[in-house]
Motif scaffolding. Structure first.
Motif, PDB file in Angstrom:
ATOM      1  N   UNK A 206       0.698  -1.219  -0.175  1.00 28.81           N
ATOM      2  CA  UNK A 206       0.018   0.175   0.090  1.00 28.81           C
ATOM      3  C   UNK A 206       0.706   1.327   0.090  1.00 28.81           C
ATOM      4  N   UNK A 207       1.331   1.382  -1.087  1.00 25.05           N
ATOM      5  CA  UNK A 207       2.642   2.525  -1.182  1.00 25.05           C
ATOM      6  C   UNK A 207       1.892   4.042  -1.260  1.00 25.05           C
ATOM      7  N   UNK A 208       0.529   4.178  -1.169  1.00 24.88           N
ATOM      8  CA  UNK A 208      -0.166   5.413  -1.282  1.00 24.88           C
ATOM      9  C   UNK A 208      -0.615   5.755   0.212  1.00 24.88           C
ATOM     10  N   UNK A 209      -0.050   4.979   1.234  1.00 24.05           N
ATOM     11  CA  UNK A 209      -0.301   5.481   2.653  1.00 24.05           C
ATOM     12  C   UNK A 209       0.554   6.465   3.038  1.00 24.05           C
ATOM     13  N   UNK A 210      -0.170   7.523   3.842  1.00 28.64           N
ATOM     14  CA  UNK A 210       0.714   8.610   4.511  1.00 28.64           C
ATOM     15  C   UNK A 210       0.352   8.520   6.019  1.00 28.64           C
ATOM     16  N   UNK A 211       1.306   9.163   6.487  1.00 28.95           N
ATOM     17  CA  UNK A 211       1.385   9.399   8.202  1.00 28.95           C
ATOM     18  C   UNK A 211       1.097  10.774   8.460  1.00 28.95           C
ATOM     19  N   UNK A 221      10.316  13.830  11.248  1.00 30.53           N
ATOM     20  CA  UNK A 221      11.284  13.714  10.095  1.00 30.53           C
ATOM     21  C   UNK A 221      11.015  12.339   9.867  1.00 30.53           C
ATOM     22  N   UNK A 222      10.867  11.219  10.711  1.00 32.76           N
ATOM     23  CA  UNK A 222      10.854   9.866  10.326  1.00 32.76           C
ATOM     24  C   UNK A 222       9.495   9.797   9.530  1.00 32.76           C
ATOM     25  N   UNK A 223       8.314  10.489  10.208  1.00 35.29           N
ATOM     26  CA  UNK A 223       7.074  10.339   9.267  1.00 35.29           C
ATOM     27  C   UNK A 223       7.241  10.876   7.824  1.00 35.29           C
ATOM     28  N   UNK A 224       7.874  11.851   7.775  1.00 34.08           N
ATOM     29  CA  UNK A 224       8.281  12.537   6.447  1.00 34.08           C
ATOM     30  C   UNK A 224       8.839  11.694   5.600  1.00 34.08           C
ATOM     31  N   UNK A 225      10.010  10.872   6.146  1.00 31.09           N
ATOM     32  CA  UNK A 225      10.903  10.069   5.331  1.00 31.09           C
ATOM     33  C   UNK A 225      10.192   8.740   4.972  1.00 31.09           C
ATOM     34  N   UNK A 226       9.245   8.265   5.762  1.00 31.90           N
ATOM     35  CA  UNK A 226       8.793   7.224   5.357  1.00 31.90           C
ATOM     36  C   UNK A 226       7.406   7.355   4.473  1.00 31.90           C
ATOM     37  N   UNK A 227       7.072   8.751   4.404  1.00 35.03           N
ATOM     38  CA  UNK A 227       6.059   9.145   3.104  1.00 35.03           C
ATOM     39  C   UNK A 227       6.869   9.145   1.960  1.00 35.03           C
ATOM     40  N   UNK A 228       8.071   9.858   2.195  1.00 36.59           N
ATOM     41  CA  UNK A 228       9.076   9.938   1.163  1.00 36.59           C
ATOM     42  C   UNK A 228       9.495   8.549   0.374  1.00 36.59           C
ATOM     43  N   UNK A 229       9.764   7.889   1.474  1.00 37.16           N
ATOM     44  CA  UNK A 229      10.083   6.290   1.210  1.00 37.16           C
ATOM     45  C   UNK A 229       9.039   5.687   0.249  1.00 37.16           C
ATOM     46  N   UNK A 230       7.980   5.825   0.502  1.00 37.81           N
ATOM     47  CA  UNK A 230       6.766   5.100   0.008  1.00 37.81           C
ATOM     48  C   UNK A 230       6.932   5.697  -1.487  1.00 37.81           C
ATOM     49  N   UNK A 231       6.817   7.032  -1.789  1.00 38.80           N
ATOM     50  CA  UNK A 231       6.785   7.640  -3.001  1.00 38.80           C
ATOM     51  C   UNK A 231       8.001   7.176  -3.703  1.00 38.80           C
ATOM     52  N   UNK A 232       9.248   7.162  -3.208  1.00 37.66           N
ATOM     53  CA  UNK A 232      10.254   6.556  -4.069  1.00 37.66           C
ATOM     54  C   UNK A 232      10.334   5.076  -4.304  1.00 37.66           C
ATOM     55  N   UNK A 233       9.700   4.282  -3.444  1.00 36.20           N
ATOM     56  CA  UNK A 233       9.486   2.870  -3.814  1.00 36.20           C
ATOM     57  C   UNK A 233       8.658   2.822  -4.880  1.00 36.20           C
ATOM     58  N   UNK A 234       7.567   3.615  -4.986  1.00 34.66           N
ATOM     59  CA  UNK A 234       6.730   3.691  -6.199  1.00 34.66           C
ATOM     60  C   UNK A 234       7.492   4.026  -7.475  1.00 34.66           C
TER      61      UNK A 234
END
Length: 590
Positions: A206-211, A221-234
């Motif tokens: 579920x790569x469209x999940x956001x925190x 910053x961790x929450x932003x990083x995870x959101x960025x990671x999900x976008x990068x993975x896509x």
């Protein structure tokens, strides 16, 4: 949750502090050992030079005096040993009471022209010592060994004090860490569950999940990083899919066959060219063992060699079904980057059937040229020797011999001319000639030229050319030579009273030229090799009628120069037909 985080962080911190302390202590201890070793080695070197230049090793009393002075200054134990292991001088004990030192490890190394280094228990002093042994040179040769040693207890005493200080320093650090870790766990325990849930969703695709955490600290910053990671993975997944598509397209387009197998020799990938070469389909190979598809022991041995030696291998195999083919297989190991572990083998298959055929033809050509040149030369030489031996006096015999020599010289000349013609035709760098060729006119010239030869054998030679036949573009001389060779062959191999017909007509965008006779015919098994150099169906008869064996090879190359093709139809005792199909070109640069 909070207690677990607290326990985890404290455990990690404690382990880190302990490991760091042990590492620091170990580093200091190693540095102390290095310092002592370097000092011992330096002093041993200086002392070896002094002993080599200023004293005689045989002067025991003077030697012991020097050693005691050096020991009092350096505070090291010093021992001098000769090349047989006998102790010549010692600062702590009576040399006469000491055992032979030849088998001591550091002494053996020094006698081999190196610096001996050893830490071990001393049977003499009953303590652990560090030994440094340095060879003593005299007149360019090793005359003995000087050894310096010091007890390890001095270094151990320093390390005990350092360890005690490290333990004292750890206590306030641990207390402060307890307080800080407690505060940190409180600040991160609340949002941690949301971050964990988001991470679980991302791992499930579920790569469209956001925190929804807005903080100006590390958690935010961790929450932003995870959101960025999900976008990068896509983006990465889409990019990988695109690269895989392109890679498959590239591998499917290469002219060589490619097969990839895993370390168990099961097929991972096979491109369409390999399927075509081996006459298999993709459904036949998916997940199968390589030897189920290609039953060849050479391949199995090649892959086994790569798995054992982790190197490149090359081999050739012959395949007889559905057609006889020769393949060159080049294979190499597949490894992960910066790793020596083999995860598979890639095999590149190259069809070298034509290359092998050309190599064989080249070898046969050289052998045939040598043979064809040697035969008339041997004949000429034999008759010349006969003439020189006296036969020249017999005018009738001399004339007959000279006629034979002339015939053999003519035969050599024809052979050399044909070889040169073939060489010119095969030379791709030679400039092509494009001139208008009047097809009907040239055919008429060739028939007229060979009419006398045909008439002498009572052979009926005629031409039937279609009205309005197209002109051709190319080299007129080559065109003429091509037809002369074919018609001349027909005359030679057609018995007396036979018929030869040269026909020409238009067919779509081609000119078809047929040379048909009712001669002896050609056996079916010979037709495929007619255009090879020096190939003769009946070798004895060919030589008797003056053939060089290169005529049809020249014809084939000329036809290729014109961009056409040639076919042969023949039946034994019924005749042979050569059919030329030459395209009509309107552009002289075609």
């Amino acid at each position: 949750m909070q207690n677990k985080i607290f326990a985890y962080i404290m455990s990690v911190l404690l382990i880190t502090l302990v490991i760091s302390s042990l590492f620091i202590a170990g580093t200091i201890e190693r540095q102390q050992l290095v310092n002592v070793e370097e000092k011992l080695e330096s002093e041993a070197y200086i002392l070896s030079k002094l002993l080599s230049e200023d004293i005689q090793l045989g002067d025991i009393s003077h030697l012991n005096t020097i050693l005691m002075e050096m020991s009092n200054r350096l505070h090291f134990r010093i021992t001098v040993i000769d090349i047989k292991g006998k102790v010549l001088g010692e600062t702590n004990y009576d040399p006469e009471q000491m055992l032979n030192h030849l088998q001591r490890p550091e002494i053996q190394v020094a006698l081999n022209n190196k610096v001996g280094k050893e830490i071990r228990f001393s049977d003499t002093m009953k303590v652990d010592l560090m030994y440094i042994a340095q060879p003593i040179y005299k007149d360019g040769r090793i005359a003995g060994v000087v050894r310096l040693s010091t007890p390890m207890k001095n270094i151990k005493g320093i390390m005990k004090a350092i360890n005690f200080n490290l333990i004292i320093a750890l206590i306030p650090g641990l207390l402060l860490s307890l307080f800080l870790v407690y505060r940190i766990t409180i600040s991160i325990s609340r949002p941690i569950k949301e971050i964990k849930d988001a991470a679980v969703d991302i791992t499930q695709g579920k790569l469209d999940r956001s925190i929804n955490i807005i903080r100006n600290d590390e958690i935010g910053e961790l929450a932003k990083a995870i959101d960025f990671m999900a976008a990068s993975l896509r983006d990465k997944i889409n990019s990988i899919k695109d690269k895989n598509t392109k890679m498959e397209a590239i591998l499917s387009s290469v002219v060589n066959g490619i097969i990839a197998v895993d370390s168990n020799k099961n097929i991972l990938f096979i491109n369409p060219m390999a399927q075509q070469m081996l006459n298999i389909t993709e459904e036949d190979v998916a997940g199968k063992h390589l030897l189920q598809i290609i039953r060849n022991n050479k391949i199995d041995n090649m892959i086994r060699d790569i798995l054992e030696n982790k190197g490149f291998a090359e081999n050739e195999i012959a395949v007889n079904y559905p057609f006889e083919k020769i393949f060159r297989l080049s294979s190499n190991a597949i490894r992960y980057p910066e790793s020596d572990n083999i995860i598979g083998i890639i095999i590149v298959i190259q069809d070298i059937t034509e290359i092998k055929k050309l190599e064989r033809m080249r070898s046969e050509f050289v052998a045939n040229v040598s043979h064809e040149l040697k035969t008339p030369l041997t004949s000429i030489k034999g008759f010349v020797e006969t003439l020189k031996a006296g036969a020249i006096e017999d005018k009738e015999a001399a004339a007959r011999f000279l006629n034979i020599i002339e015939d053999e010289a003519d035969r050599l000349n024809r052979l050399i001319s044909d070889i040169l013609s073939l060489s010119v035709l095969e030379n791709k760098k030679s400039k092509a000639i494009y001139e208008v060729i009047n097809t009907a006119e040239k055919i008429g010239e060739i028939v007229s030229l060979l009419q006398t030869q045909a008439t002498s054998k009572n052979i009926h030679l005629n031409a039937r050319v279609e009205t309005g036949i197209n002109n051709l573009m190319g080299d007129p001389d080559q065109f003429k030579q091509m037809l002369i060779n074919i018609v001349d062959n027909a005359v030679k191999y057609t018995p007396e009273g036979g018929t030869i017909e040269v026909a020409a007509y238009n067919l779509e965008n081609e000119v078809i030229i047929s040379v048909k006779d009712n001669g002896i015919g050609i056996p079916k098994e010979h037709i495929s090799r007619l255009f090879e150099r020096f190939y003769r169906v009946d070798k004895a008869r060919s030589r008797n009628i003056g053939g060089t064996g290169l005529g049809l090879a020249i014809v084939k190359h000329i036809v290729m120069q014109f961009g056409g093709k040639i076919e042969v139809n023949s039946q034994i005792d019924k005749g042979t037909e050569f059919i030329l199909s030459i395209p009509v070109k309107t552009d002289v640069h075609a």
